[in-house]
Design a protein around this motif. Structure first.
Motif, PDB file in Angstrom:
ATOM      1  N   PRO A  76       0.933  -1.087  -0.049  1.00 25.40           N
ATOM      2  CA  PRO A  76      -0.168  -0.191  -0.323  1.00 25.40           C
ATOM      3  C   PRO A  76       0.940   1.047  -0.086  1.00 25.40           C
ATOM      4  O   PRO A  76       2.164   1.560   0.599  1.00 25.40           O
ATOM      5  N   GLY A  77       0.431   2.171  -0.544  1.00 19.16           N
ATOM      6  CA  GLY A  77       1.018   3.516  -1.122  1.00 19.16           C
ATOM      7  C   GLY A  77       1.793   3.742  -2.080  1.00 19.16           C
ATOM      8  O   GLY A  77       2.837   4.647  -2.081  1.00 19.16           O
ATOM      9  N   THR A  78       2.842   2.145  -2.855  1.00 13.90           N
ATOM     10  CA  THR A  78       3.114   2.483  -3.731  1.00 13.90           C
ATOM     11  C   THR A  78       2.472   2.378  -4.801  1.00 13.90           C
ATOM     12  O   THR A  78       3.009   1.803  -5.866  1.00 13.90           O
ATOM     13  N   ARG A  79       1.678   1.879  -4.895  1.00 10.58           N
ATOM     14  CA  ARG A  79       0.591   1.512  -6.213  1.00 10.58           C
ATOM     15  C   ARG A  79       0.641   2.560  -6.719  1.00 10.58           C
ATOM     16  O   ARG A  79      -0.204   2.890  -7.070  1.00 10.58           O
ATOM     17  N   THR A  80       1.217   2.257  -8.653  1.00  9.63           N
ATOM     18  CA  THR A  80       1.161   3.234  -9.566  1.00  9.63           C
ATOM     19  C   THR A  80       0.353   2.553 -10.490  1.00  9.63           C
ATOM     20  O   THR A  80       0.180   3.079 -11.275  1.00  9.63           O
ATOM     21  N   ASP A  81       0.504   1.168 -10.708  1.00 14.33           N
ATOM     22  CA  ASP A  81       0.023   0.590 -12.154  1.00 14.33           C
ATOM     23  C   ASP A  81      -1.652   0.543 -12.091  1.00 14.33           C
ATOM     24  O   ASP A  81      -2.325   1.191 -11.469  1.00 14.33           O
ATOM     25  N   ALA A  82      -1.544   1.094 -13.707  1.00 16.00           N
ATOM     26  CA  ALA A  82      -3.096   1.216 -13.860  1.00 16.00           C
ATOM     27  C   ALA A  82      -3.789   0.604 -13.262  1.00 16.00           C
ATOM     28  O   ALA A  82      -5.494   0.865 -12.998  1.00 16.00           O
ATOM     29  N   VAL A  83      -3.520  -0.854 -13.361  1.00 13.91           N
ATOM     30  CA  VAL A  83      -4.709  -1.869 -12.668  1.00 13.91           C
ATOM     31  C   VAL A  83      -5.423  -1.533 -11.312  1.00 13.91           C
ATOM     32  O   VAL A  83      -6.290  -2.104 -10.914  1.00 13.91           O
ATOM     33  N   TRP A  84      -4.427  -1.127 -10.472  1.00 15.19           N
ATOM     34  CA  TRP A  84      -4.563   0.011  -9.242  1.00 15.19           C
ATOM     35  C   TRP A  84      -6.002   1.262  -8.743  1.00 15.19           C
ATOM     36  O   TRP A  84      -5.923   1.144  -8.554  1.00 15.19           O
ATOM     37  N   THR A  85      -4.824   1.671  -9.890  1.00 12.93           N
ATOM     38  CA  THR A  85      -5.699   3.095 -10.000  1.00 12.93           C
ATOM     39  C   THR A  85      -6.603   3.480 -10.751  1.00 12.93           C
ATOM     40  O   THR A  85      -7.700   3.814 -10.104  1.00 12.93           O
ATOM     41  N   ASP A  86      -7.015   2.422 -11.751  1.00 12.95           N
ATOM     42  CA  ASP A  86      -8.539   2.255 -12.700  1.00 12.95           C
ATOM     43  C   ASP A  86      -9.370   2.083 -11.832  1.00 12.95           C
ATOM     44  O   ASP A  86     -10.439   2.418 -11.518  1.00 12.95           O
ATOM     45  N   LEU A  87      -9.174   0.597 -10.448  1.00 16.89           N
ATOM     46  CA  LEU A  87     -10.126   0.601  -9.774  1.00 16.89           C
ATOM     47  C   LEU A  87     -10.281   1.404  -8.633  1.00 16.89           C
ATOM     48  O   LEU A  87     -11.303   1.736  -8.283  1.00 16.89           O
ATOM     49  N   ALA A  88      -9.350   1.907  -8.512  1.00 17.52           N
ATOM     50  CA  ALA A  88      -9.767   3.343  -7.072  1.00 17.52           C
ATOM     51  C   ALA A  88      -9.717   4.192  -7.458  1.00 17.52           C
ATOM     52  O   ALA A  88     -10.504   4.559  -6.990  1.00 17.52           O
ATOM     53  N   THR A  89      -9.456   4.398  -8.497  1.00 17.37           N
ATOM     54  CA  THR A  89     -11.032   5.725  -9.084  1.00 17.37           C
ATOM     55  C   THR A  89     -11.802   5.409  -9.504  1.00 17.37           C
ATOM     56  O   THR A  89     -12.599   6.560  -9.029  1.00 17.37           O
ATOM     57  N   ALA A  90     -12.336   4.528 -10.066  1.00 16.91           N
ATOM     58  CA  ALA A  90     -13.700   4.053 -10.483  1.00 16.91           C
ATOM     59  C   ALA A  90     -14.408   4.490  -9.033  1.00 16.91           C
ATOM     60  O   ALA A  90     -15.535   4.340  -8.712  1.00 16.91           O
ATOM     61  N   GLY A  91     -13.828   3.771  -8.191  1.00 24.37           N
ATOM     62  CA  GLY A  91     -14.523   3.706  -6.444  1.00 24.37           C
ATOM     63  C   GLY A  91     -14.811   4.999  -5.862  1.00 24.37           C
ATOM     64  O   GLY A  91     -15.454   4.822  -5.454  1.00 24.37           O
ATOM     65  N   LYS A  92     -13.793   5.665  -6.193  1.00 31.26           N
ATOM     66  CA  LYS A  92     -14.003   7.300  -4.959  1.00 31.26           C
ATOM     67  C   LYS A  92     -14.439   8.132  -6.108  1.00 31.26           C
ATOM     68  O   LYS A  92     -15.495   8.177  -5.403  1.00 31.26           O
ATOM     69  N   ASN A  93     -15.089   7.671  -7.624  1.00 35.38           N
ATOM     70  CA  ASN A  93     -15.979   8.639  -8.345  1.00 35.38           C
ATOM     71  C   ASN A  93     -17.698   8.083  -8.058  1.00 35.38           C
ATOM     72  O   ASN A  93     -18.017   9.311  -7.005  1.00 35.38           O
ATOM     73  N   LEU A  94     -17.216   6.727  -7.757  1.00 35.85           N
ATOM     74  CA  LEU A  94     -19.176   6.184  -6.929  1.00 35.85           C
ATOM     75  C   LEU A  94     -18.776   6.734  -5.683  1.00 35.85           C
ATOM     76  O   LEU A  94     -20.286   7.374  -4.930  1.00 35.85           O
ATOM     77  N   LEU A  95     -18.394   6.152  -4.711  1.00 38.52           N
ATOM     78  CA  LEU A  95     -18.261   7.331  -3.143  1.00 38.52           C
ATOM     79  C   LEU A  95     -18.559   8.739  -3.421  1.00 38.52           C
ATOM     80  O   LEU A  95     -19.870   8.755  -2.594  1.00 38.52           O
ATOM     81  N   ALA A  96     -18.285   9.688  -4.055  1.00 35.94           N
ATOM     82  CA  ALA A  96     -18.052  10.804  -4.159  1.00 35.94           C
ATOM     83  C   ALA A  96     -19.813  11.246  -4.411  1.00 35.94           C
ATOM     84  O   ALA A  96     -20.090  12.153  -3.940  1.00 35.94           O
TER      85      ALA A  96
END
Length: 160
Positions: free
Chosen positions: A76-96
């Protein structure tokens, strides 16, 4: 909200075993499907775009778990690969979208419409009420007081 729990799990779960375990994936999918079924029609319409992006979660999650071990082992904290960031971004947008002013308003609309729907057999209002309660609580509001006041104003008796 299950979306918040998924984001926490996505952020904190580490190692190949956490991601490749089929029991973990099945449990996560089941929780997500149950939460999505609980959405009322007004809230579902309001979050249609981020929900569609998030519902690609199955595909994105599949890409994540089939990633090389080096990607899955990233702490955690070092995950920059698109498989991590795409999933996190989609979840954050839904939560917002769920936590927005409009999200709370349409949540109320869904809750108010539920008792008027004569096709419902039982306590189908409960998941909508729970979601709205959580939305209000996350916004720093006294959700219990708001619900109690609404019940009293509408002539209902407050519960125990």
């Amino acid at each position: 909200m299950i979306v918040d729990e998924v984001l926490e799990w996505l952020e904190l779960a580490s190692g190949v075993d956490a991601w490749k375990n089929s029991a973990n994936r099945a449990s996560l999918r089941s929780d997500l499907e149950g939460s999505l079924r609980a959405l009322g029609p007004a809230l579902r319409a309001h979050i249609a775009t981020p929900l569609a992006d998030f519902q690609d979660f199955q595909g994105a999650f599949g890409r994540l778990v089939s990633s090389p071990g080096a990607v899955l082992k990233q702490p955690p904290g070092t995950r920059t690969d698109a498989v991590w960031t795409d999933l996190a971004t989609a979840g954050k947008n839904l939560l917002a979208a769920l936590e927005s002013d409009e999200g709370a308003c349409v949540g109320w609309d869904d809750l108010a419409a539920t008792p008027r729907d004569r096709t419902l057999a039982g306590r189908e209002y409960r998941p909508i009420a729970d979601l709205l309660f959580d939305q209000l609580r996350r916004r720093g509001l006294n959700a219990e007081g708001i619900f109690r006041g609404a019940c009293l104003r509408d002539g209902a008796r407050p519960g125990p």
